[in-house]
Motif scaffolding. Structure first.
Motif, PDB file in Angstrom:
ATOM      1  N   SER A 109     -38.675  58.707 -27.517  1.00  0.00           N
ATOM      2  CA  SER A 109     -37.953  59.682 -28.347  1.00  0.00           C
ATOM      3  C   SER A 109     -37.006  60.541 -27.523  1.00  0.00           C
ATOM      4  O   SER A 109     -36.190  61.276 -28.082  1.00  0.00           O
ATOM      5  CB  SER A 109     -38.944  60.593 -29.075  1.00  0.00           C
ATOM      6  OG  SER A 109     -39.591  61.475 -28.152  1.00  0.00           O
ATOM      7  N   GLN A 110     -37.090  60.462 -26.201  1.00  0.00           N
ATOM      8  CA  GLN A 110     -36.333  61.358 -25.334  1.00  0.00           C
ATOM      9  C   GLN A 110     -34.879  60.914 -25.187  1.00  0.00           C
ATOM     10  O   GLN A 110     -34.595  59.722 -25.039  1.00  0.00           O
ATOM     11  CB  GLN A 110     -37.022  61.456 -23.982  1.00  0.00           C
ATOM     12  CG  GLN A 110     -38.451  61.996 -24.079  1.00  0.00           C
ATOM     13  CD  GLN A 110     -38.491  63.400 -24.651  1.00  0.00           C
ATOM     14  OE1 GLN A 110     -38.290  64.374 -23.937  1.00  0.00           O
ATOM     15  NE2 GLN A 110     -38.760  63.520 -25.941  1.00  0.00           N
ATOM     16  N   ILE A 111     -33.970  61.886 -25.202  1.00  0.00           N
ATOM     17  CA  ILE A 111     -32.535  61.643 -25.319  1.00  0.00           C
ATOM     18  C   ILE A 111     -31.806  62.233 -24.115  1.00  0.00           C
ATOM     19  O   ILE A 111     -32.158  63.308 -23.621  1.00  0.00           O
ATOM     20  CB  ILE A 111     -32.006  62.291 -26.614  1.00  0.00           C
ATOM     21  CG1 ILE A 111     -32.764  61.751 -27.844  1.00  0.00           C
ATOM     22  CG2 ILE A 111     -30.512  62.053 -26.781  1.00  0.00           C
ATOM     23  CD1 ILE A 111     -32.456  62.513 -29.123  1.00  0.00           C
ATOM     24  N   GLY A 112     -30.765  61.530 -23.657  1.00  0.00           N
ATOM     25  CA  GLY A 112     -29.929  62.047 -22.578  1.00  0.00           C
ATOM     26  C   GLY A 112     -29.138  63.262 -23.032  1.00  0.00           C
ATOM     27  O   GLY A 112     -28.856  63.440 -24.228  1.00  0.00           O
ATOM     28  N   LEU A 113     -28.757  64.111 -22.088  1.00  0.00           N
ATOM     29  CA  LEU A 113     -28.142  65.397 -22.412  1.00  0.00           C
ATOM     30  C   LEU A 113     -26.844  65.259 -23.200  1.00  0.00           C
ATOM     31  O   LEU A 113     -26.597  66.014 -24.137  1.00  0.00           O
ATOM     32  CB  LEU A 113     -27.890  66.191 -21.126  1.00  0.00           C
ATOM     33  CG  LEU A 113     -27.501  67.649 -21.330  1.00  0.00           C
ATOM     34  CD1 LEU A 113     -28.670  68.443 -21.907  1.00  0.00           C
ATOM     35  CD2 LEU A 113     -27.029  68.281 -20.034  1.00  0.00           C
ATOM     36  N   PHE A 114     -25.997  64.308 -22.811  1.00  0.00           N
ATOM     37  CA  PHE A 114     -24.712  64.169 -23.483  1.00  0.00           C
ATOM     38  C   PHE A 114     -24.861  63.787 -24.949  1.00  0.00           C
ATOM     39  O   PHE A 114     -24.015  64.128 -25.773  1.00  0.00           O
ATOM     40  CB  PHE A 114     -23.838  63.128 -22.752  1.00  0.00           C
ATOM     41  CG  PHE A 114     -22.926  63.726 -21.725  1.00  0.00           C
ATOM     42  CD1 PHE A 114     -23.392  64.717 -20.864  1.00  0.00           C
ATOM     43  CD2 PHE A 114     -21.613  63.315 -21.607  1.00  0.00           C
ATOM     44  CE1 PHE A 114     -22.566  65.290 -19.913  1.00  0.00           C
ATOM     45  CE2 PHE A 114     -20.774  63.882 -20.649  1.00  0.00           C
ATOM     46  CZ  PHE A 114     -21.248  64.869 -19.812  1.00  0.00           C
ATOM     47  N   ALA A 115     -25.913  63.077 -25.292  1.00  0.00           N
ATOM     48  CA  ALA A 115     -26.174  62.747 -26.689  1.00  0.00           C
ATOM     49  C   ALA A 115     -26.925  63.876 -27.395  1.00  0.00           C
ATOM     50  O   ALA A 115     -26.730  64.124 -28.586  1.00  0.00           O
ATOM     51  CB  ALA A 115     -26.981  61.457 -26.787  1.00  0.00           C
TER      52      ALA A 115
ATOM     53  N   GLY B  82     -34.338  66.500 -10.833  1.00  0.00           N
ATOM     54  CA  GLY B  82     -33.557  65.876 -11.884  1.00  0.00           C
ATOM     55  C   GLY B  82     -32.735  64.726 -11.343  1.00  0.00           C
ATOM     56  O   GLY B  82     -32.630  64.522 -10.128  1.00  0.00           O
ATOM     57  N   GLN B  83     -32.120  63.985 -12.246  1.00  0.00           N
ATOM     58  CA  GLN B  83     -31.408  62.767 -11.844  1.00  0.00           C
ATOM     59  C   GLN B  83     -30.150  63.029 -11.027  1.00  0.00           C
ATOM     60  O   GLN B  83     -29.661  62.121 -10.374  1.00  0.00           O
ATOM     61  CB  GLN B  83     -31.058  61.940 -13.085  1.00  0.00           C
ATOM     62  CG  GLN B  83     -32.255  61.231 -13.691  1.00  0.00           C
ATOM     63  CD  GLN B  83     -31.861  60.333 -14.850  1.00  0.00           C
ATOM     64  OE1 GLN B  83     -30.970  60.655 -15.626  1.00  0.00           O
ATOM     65  NE2 GLN B  83     -32.538  59.205 -14.968  1.00  0.00           N
ATOM     66  N   ALA B  84     -29.631  64.245 -11.051  1.00  0.00           N
ATOM     67  CA  ALA B  84     -28.404  64.544 -10.291  1.00  0.00           C
ATOM     68  C   ALA B  84     -28.709  65.258  -8.981  1.00  0.00           C
ATOM     69  O   ALA B  84     -27.843  65.944  -8.429  1.00  0.00           O
ATOM     70  CB  ALA B  84     -27.446  65.373 -11.141  1.00  0.00           C
ATOM     71  N   PHE B  85     -29.903  65.075  -8.443  1.00  0.00           N
ATOM     72  CA  PHE B  85     -30.299  65.835  -7.250  1.00  0.00           C
ATOM     73  C   PHE B  85     -29.420  65.561  -6.042  1.00  0.00           C
ATOM     74  O   PHE B  85     -29.285  66.420  -5.157  1.00  0.00           O
ATOM     75  CB  PHE B  85     -31.769  65.580  -6.904  1.00  0.00           C
ATOM     76  CG  PHE B  85     -32.055  64.220  -6.324  1.00  0.00           C
ATOM     77  CD1 PHE B  85     -32.085  64.033  -4.959  1.00  0.00           C
ATOM     78  CD2 PHE B  85     -32.295  63.130  -7.149  1.00  0.00           C
ATOM     79  CE1 PHE B  85     -32.350  62.784  -4.411  1.00  0.00           C
ATOM     80  CE2 PHE B  85     -32.563  61.878  -6.612  1.00  0.00           C
ATOM     81  CZ  PHE B  85     -32.582  61.696  -5.240  1.00  0.00           C
TER      82      PHE B  85
ATOM     83  N   ALA C 134     -31.616  72.882 -24.874  1.00  0.00           N
ATOM     84  CA  ALA C 134     -31.569  71.442 -25.108  1.00  0.00           C
ATOM     85  C   ALA C 134     -31.846  70.741 -23.790  1.00  0.00           C
ATOM     86  O   ALA C 134     -31.014  70.747 -22.878  1.00  0.00           O
ATOM     87  CB  ALA C 134     -30.199  71.030 -25.664  1.00  0.00           C
ATOM     88  N   MET C 135     -33.017  70.124 -23.681  1.00  0.00           N
ATOM     89  CA  MET C 135     -33.457  69.537 -22.414  1.00  0.00           C
ATOM     90  C   MET C 135     -33.248  68.026 -22.428  1.00  0.00           C
ATOM     91  O   MET C 135     -33.977  67.290 -23.082  1.00  0.00           O
ATOM     92  CB  MET C 135     -34.935  69.855 -22.179  1.00  0.00           C
ATOM     93  CG  MET C 135     -35.461  69.402 -20.829  1.00  0.00           C
ATOM     94  SD  MET C 135     -37.219  69.776 -20.645  1.00  0.00           S
ATOM     95  CE  MET C 135     -37.438  69.423 -18.892  1.00  0.00           C
ATOM     96  N   GLY C 136     -32.235  67.570 -21.705  1.00  0.00           N
ATOM     97  CA  GLY C 136     -31.947  66.151 -21.632  1.00  0.00           C
ATOM     98  C   GLY C 136     -32.962  65.382 -20.795  1.00  0.00           C
ATOM     99  O   GLY C 136     -33.693  65.970 -19.983  1.00  0.00           O
ATOM    100  N   TYR C 137     -32.981  64.084 -20.991  1.00  0.00           N
ATOM    101  CA  TYR C 137     -33.932  63.220 -20.295  1.00  0.00           C
ATOM    102  C   TYR C 137     -33.710  63.221 -18.785  1.00  0.00           C
ATOM    103  O   TYR C 137     -34.598  62.858 -18.015  1.00  0.00           O
ATOM    104  CB  TYR C 137     -33.820  61.801 -20.844  1.00  0.00           C
ATOM    105  CG  TYR C 137     -34.976  60.895 -20.500  1.00  0.00           C
ATOM    106  CD1 TYR C 137     -36.289  61.308 -20.697  1.00  0.00           C
ATOM    107  CD2 TYR C 137     -34.752  59.622 -19.984  1.00  0.00           C
ATOM    108  CE1 TYR C 137     -37.350  60.465 -20.394  1.00  0.00           C
ATOM    109  CE2 TYR C 137     -35.812  58.774 -19.682  1.00  0.00           C
ATOM    110  CZ  TYR C 137     -37.103  59.197 -19.887  1.00  0.00           C
ATOM    111  OH  TYR C 137     -38.157  58.368 -19.581  1.00  0.00           O
ATOM    112  N   GLU C 138     -32.526  63.666 -18.342  1.00  0.00           N
ATOM    113  CA  GLU C 138     -32.199  63.707 -16.918  1.00  0.00           C
ATOM    114  C   GLU C 138     -32.952  64.791 -16.159  1.00  0.00           C
ATOM    115  O   GLU C 138     -33.026  64.760 -14.932  1.00  0.00           O
ATOM    116  CB  GLU C 138     -30.693  63.990 -16.727  1.00  0.00           C
ATOM    117  CG  GLU C 138     -29.761  63.008 -17.424  1.00  0.00           C
ATOM    118  CD  GLU C 138     -29.376  63.459 -18.814  1.00  0.00           C
ATOM    119  OE1 GLU C 138     -28.265  63.117 -19.254  1.00  0.00           O
ATOM    120  OE2 GLU C 138     -30.187  64.156 -19.462  1.00  0.00           O
ATOM    121  N   ALA C 139     -33.481  65.764 -16.870  1.00  0.00           N
ATOM    122  CA  ALA C 139     -34.016  66.974 -16.244  1.00  0.00           C
ATOM    123  C   ALA C 139     -35.208  66.691 -15.347  1.00  0.00           C
ATOM    124  O   ALA C 139     -36.024  65.806 -15.616  1.00  0.00           O
ATOM    125  CB  ALA C 139     -34.412  67.991 -17.314  1.00  0.00           C
TER     126      ALA C 139
END
Length: 354
Positions: A197-203, A325-328, A178-183
């Motif tokens: 259509s892209q979804i964040g990981l938590f959702a 990714g967004q948490a870099f 499951a590849m979240g939009y943050e990746a």
């Protein structure tokens, strides 16, 4: 007995820790794969930028230093038809940069390529038999997929929506990433090219977990133990981690990429198609800011990067992709082995003590 609340991925893949080192084309080395697998996780070798001969040699090297399960990853895109007008329009858009940097605009444009999974690559899988084979942008044609499965390899692929996850399960995937939009890096989207259509990981993770029967691997924005624990709480059976491994000494990154990972602000990533022609998340740089991260003039994947190649010789950081990714900003300086064990040990501790 494992203390992890869900051991399906451990059992399926034959690994000790539910940590999958993401296959990052251009940045992942055989040393990284070896270290991740020997630490108890799953090391992943990306094949999209390797020739068949290079792939064979890399896998032989890995096997010489590790007998643990490994993953080999392939792209499944269709090579685009030639579009000379679009290529000219794209290069003309970049012409001011050629003039500024004194690069020969009239020289032949280099070819930027990413190889899709094909018969020759499948022969390497049949010969060397990695325990896991993963795909990006869907799955290969059924005849090739059947050959992969006949080797005994477990098959994984990335889903960016519930619809993609259901499709992958129907085609016989053993587990879904499951590849979240943050990746960071290329979006794995394949049933739609609509970024909305892209979804964040938590959702995304709990919805895919509820929709499919196979185990789910969470990917996107997971850089430390908190992300690992959160993924399991949401129903994942493992995590796939990419950007955090870019901080390890086993990663192969350019000087400009190395600097950006350590100095950019947390808000400075965007999804862009200008480096390859397909949406991918990276750290903002000059060409992304000035052209806009998404351009309808960019040639189809993977051809957009060709016209940028000559510019990189004079302005690497301004014209190179800096995937992240967004948490870099949570990345830490550890070896691949240390990072793999730290993610698992501290992630499990958070789950047990919550």
């Amino acid at each position: 007995m494992s203390q992890w609340p869900d051991t399906r991925i451990l059992d399926l893949l034959g690994i000790e820790l539910p940590i999958i080192q993401a296959p990052m084309a251009g940045a992942t080395t055989s040393a990284m794969v070896i270290a991740a697998s020997n630490a108890g996780g799953l090391g992943s070798m990306p094949a999209a930028m390797l020739s068949v001969e290079q792939l064979r040699e890399e896998l032989k090297t890995i096997r010489q230093h590790s007998q643990r399960p490994i993953n080999v990853n392939f792209f499944c895109h269709q090579p685009p038809a030639a579009d000379e007008q679009r290529a000219r329009d794209w290069k003309n858009l970049l012409a001011p940069y050629y003039r500024e940097l004194g690069v020969d605009f009239d020289a032949p444009t280099p070819v930027s390529n990413r190889a899709p999974f094909d018969h020759a690559a499948c022969e390497v899988i049949e010969a060397l038999r990695p325990e896991v084979v993963s795909f990006h942008f869907g799955l290969p044609e059924k005849s090739l997929l059947d050959r992969v499965k006949a080797t005994g390899a477990k098959v994984l692929s990335s889903a960016t929506t519930v619809e993609e996850a259901l499709w992958l399960e129907q085609q016989g995937c053993d587990a879904i990433i499951a590849m979240g939009y943050e990746a960071g890096g290329h979006r794995g989207m394949f049933l739609s090219d609509d970024l909305s259509s892209q979804i964040g990981l938590f959702a995304l993770v709990p919805q895919i977990v509820d929709a499919v029967k196979v185990p789910v691997i969470a990917a996107g924005g997971i850089t430390d133990a908190r992300g690992v624990a959160a993924a399991f709480v949401l129903g994942a059976s493992a995590v796939q981690v990419g950007t955090a491994y870019l901080f390890t000494p086993e990663a192969k990154v350019s000087a400009s990429h190395h600097k950006a990972l350590r100095t950019a602000k947390a808000s400075e990533t965007a999804v862009t198609n200008i480096f390859t022609g397909r949406p991918a998340r990276g750290i903002l740089n000059r060409v992304m800011r000035e052209l806009g991260p998404m351009s309808d003039k960019a040639p189809a994947f993977p051809l957009a990067g060709g016209a940028l190649m000559p510019l990189r010789t004079k302005g690497e950081s301004d014209f190179s992709n800096l995937w992240a990714g967004q948490a870099f900003t949570l990345g830490v300086e550890l070896t691949t082995a240390q990072l793999t064990r730290k993610l698992a040990d501290e992630g499990l501790a958070k789950l047990i003590n919550r």
